[in-house]
Design an enzyme around this catalytic site. Structure first.
Site, PDB file in Angstrom:
ATOM      1  CD  GLU A 117      23.161  -3.657 -46.610  1.00  0.00           C
ATOM      2  OE1 GLU A 117      22.394  -4.576 -46.284  1.00  0.00           O
ATOM      3  OE2 GLU A 117      24.180  -3.352 -45.951  1.00  0.00           O
ATOM      4  CG  HIS A 140      21.559   2.016 -46.842  1.00  0.00           C
ATOM      5  ND1 HIS A 140      21.420   2.329 -45.498  1.00  0.00           N
ATOM      6  CD2 HIS A 140      22.799   1.466 -46.968  1.00  0.00           C
ATOM      7  CE1 HIS A 140      22.523   1.951 -44.863  1.00  0.00           C
ATOM      8  NE2 HIS A 140      23.379   1.439 -45.725  1.00  0.00           N
ATOM      9  CG  HIS A 142      26.859   4.759 -44.814  1.00  0.00           C
ATOM     10  ND1 HIS A 142      27.962   4.104 -45.321  1.00  0.00           N
ATOM     11  CD2 HIS A 142      25.872   3.822 -44.769  1.00  0.00           C
ATOM     12  CE1 HIS A 142      27.656   2.845 -45.589  1.00  0.00           C
ATOM     13  NE2 HIS A 142      26.393   2.646 -45.276  1.00  0.00           N
ATOM     14  CD  GLU A 170      10.576  23.273 -41.765  1.00  0.00           C
ATOM     15  OE1 GLU A 170       9.956  22.792 -42.730  1.00  0.00           O
ATOM     16  OE2 GLU A 170      10.210  24.296 -41.162  1.00  0.00           O
ATOM     17  CG  HIS A 211      25.139   0.515 -41.389  1.00  0.00           C
ATOM     18  ND1 HIS A 211      25.527  -0.743 -41.786  1.00  0.00           N
ATOM     19  CD2 HIS A 211      24.980   1.208 -42.536  1.00  0.00           C
ATOM     20  CE1 HIS A 211      25.621  -0.795 -43.102  1.00  0.00           C
ATOM     21  NE2 HIS A 211      25.292   0.383 -43.582  1.00  0.00           N
TER      22      HIS A 211
HETATM   23  P1  13P Z   1      27.098  -2.065 -51.288  1.00  0.00           P
HETATM   24  O1  13P Z   1      28.335  -1.515 -51.941  1.00  0.00           O
HETATM   25  O2  13P Z   1      27.008  -3.550 -51.365  1.00  0.00           O
HETATM   26  O3  13P Z   1      25.843  -1.367 -51.808  1.00  0.00           O
HETATM   27  O4  13P Z   1      27.185  -1.759 -49.739  1.00  0.00           O
HETATM   28  C1  13P Z   1      27.258  -0.451 -49.250  1.00  0.00           C
HETATM   29  C2  13P Z   1      26.585  -0.292 -47.954  1.00  0.00           C
HETATM   30  O5  13P Z   1      26.194   0.796 -47.607  1.00  0.00           O
HETATM   31  C3  13P Z   1      26.374  -1.482 -47.096  1.00  0.00           C
HETATM   32  O6  13P Z   1      25.452  -1.209 -46.108  1.00  0.00           O
HETATM   33 ZN    ZN Z   2      25.384   0.907 -45.567  1.00  0.00          ZN
END
Ligand code: 13P
Ligand code: ZN
Length: 270
Positions: A117, A140, A142, A170, A211
């Site tokens: 990313e 980033h 998940h 909050e 995602h």
């Molecule tokens: P990477 O291992 O390349 O950082 O990818 C993980 C991820 O969250 C892809 O969106």
């Molecule tokens: Zn990701």
């Protein structure tokens, strides 16, 4: 004599953040990535800045970041492992004079490279720096409830932001500027990077449908705290889904913002 890079505050911050994110269940396997814009002078206390280990093509134009140095998580690397081997899991790169090459100064000891990313990260740094010169972090992740909430809500960032603000007092205080939402796209591409960076001109938080989420900030705490607050709020939303009787009225959301001298994103509250 250079100082020990494993003692550098920025390496420790990366270790701490990735460990916390893993333990919160936000980043399974290699899920998630972080990039952190560093001060050249500070890096110079630890590394010989003339010594480039190898170069890695970026695949996009990062001219706006020429000469800038970032510590970045590696592609395929597990957040749970960063703390025990930072030099294998992290890398420090400088954007070279051509704007399309990254010079590796330290890390990825197995021959690895930056997160897939990287385009979204670097393009987001460019956007955030254009509105906030103190910006430093792109994170980033998940987080489960954020992804679940996004799956049951329309892809409409004002509506999504409103639902978050309505679920936790909050929320409007932490992100009065709202949450941007992108539709489901192929990740790891320049296209999703461009779309994310466009949102980052006005948002510090961007959800990638089905995602995960991006958070940004002046420091690790700000980026982490933004994602943490969205995730906590999304958890409340999902636990109450189908049973909700009380949501925070718009009048109270406005008063909460006013109490902290904040201006909520326009076009959401009645
Ligand atoms: P990477 O291992 O390349 O950082 O990818 C993980 C991820 O969250 C892809 O969106
Ligand atoms: Zn990701």
């Amino acid at each position: 004599m250079k100082k020990n890079i494993l003692e550098a505050p920025f390496v420790k911050e990366m270790c701490e953040a990735t460990a916390n994110m893993y333990r919160l269940g936000w980043d399974e396997r290699n899920g998630g990535n972080i990039s952190y814009l560093l001060e050249t002078e500070e890096v110079g206390e630890y590394l010989d800045l003339d010594k480039v280990i190898r170069t890695i093509p970026t695949g996009f134009d990062a001219s706006a970041l020429i000469g800038k140095i970032f510590i970045v998580t590696g592609t395929g690397k597990y957040f749970k492992n960063v703390e025990k081997d930072p030099e294998y899991n992290l890398g420090i790169v400088r954007i070279a004079k051509d704007g399309t090459t990254a010079e590796l100064l330290w890390g990825w000891s197995d021959g690895g490279k930056f997160t897939s990313e990287f385009p979204a990260h670097m393009m987001s740094h460019i956007s955030r720096l254009s509105v906030d010169p103190d910006h430093r972090i792109v994170m980033h992740s998940h987080p489960t409830y954020t992804i679940a909430m996004n799956a049951v809500c329309p892809i409409d960032e004002k509506d999504f932001t409103h639902r978050l603000w309505q679920s936790n007092t909050e929320a409007v205080v932490v992100f009065p500027d709202g949450v941007g939402v992108l539709p489901c796209m192929v990740c790891g591409t320049n296209e999703i990077g461009i779309a994310t960076a466009e949102k980052m001109k006005s948002f510090r938080l961007v959800v990638w449908t089905n995602h995960g989420i991006y958070g940004t900030g002046k420091n690790m705490d700000e980026a982490f705290g933004l994602i943490e607050t969205v995730e906590k709020t999304a958890q409340i939303y999902m636990l109450a889904l189908g049973h909700t009787v009380n949501v925070i009225p718009d009048k109270i959301i406005k008063e909460l913002a006013a109490l902290w001298n904040l201006t909520p994103l326009e076009g959401i509250l009645e």
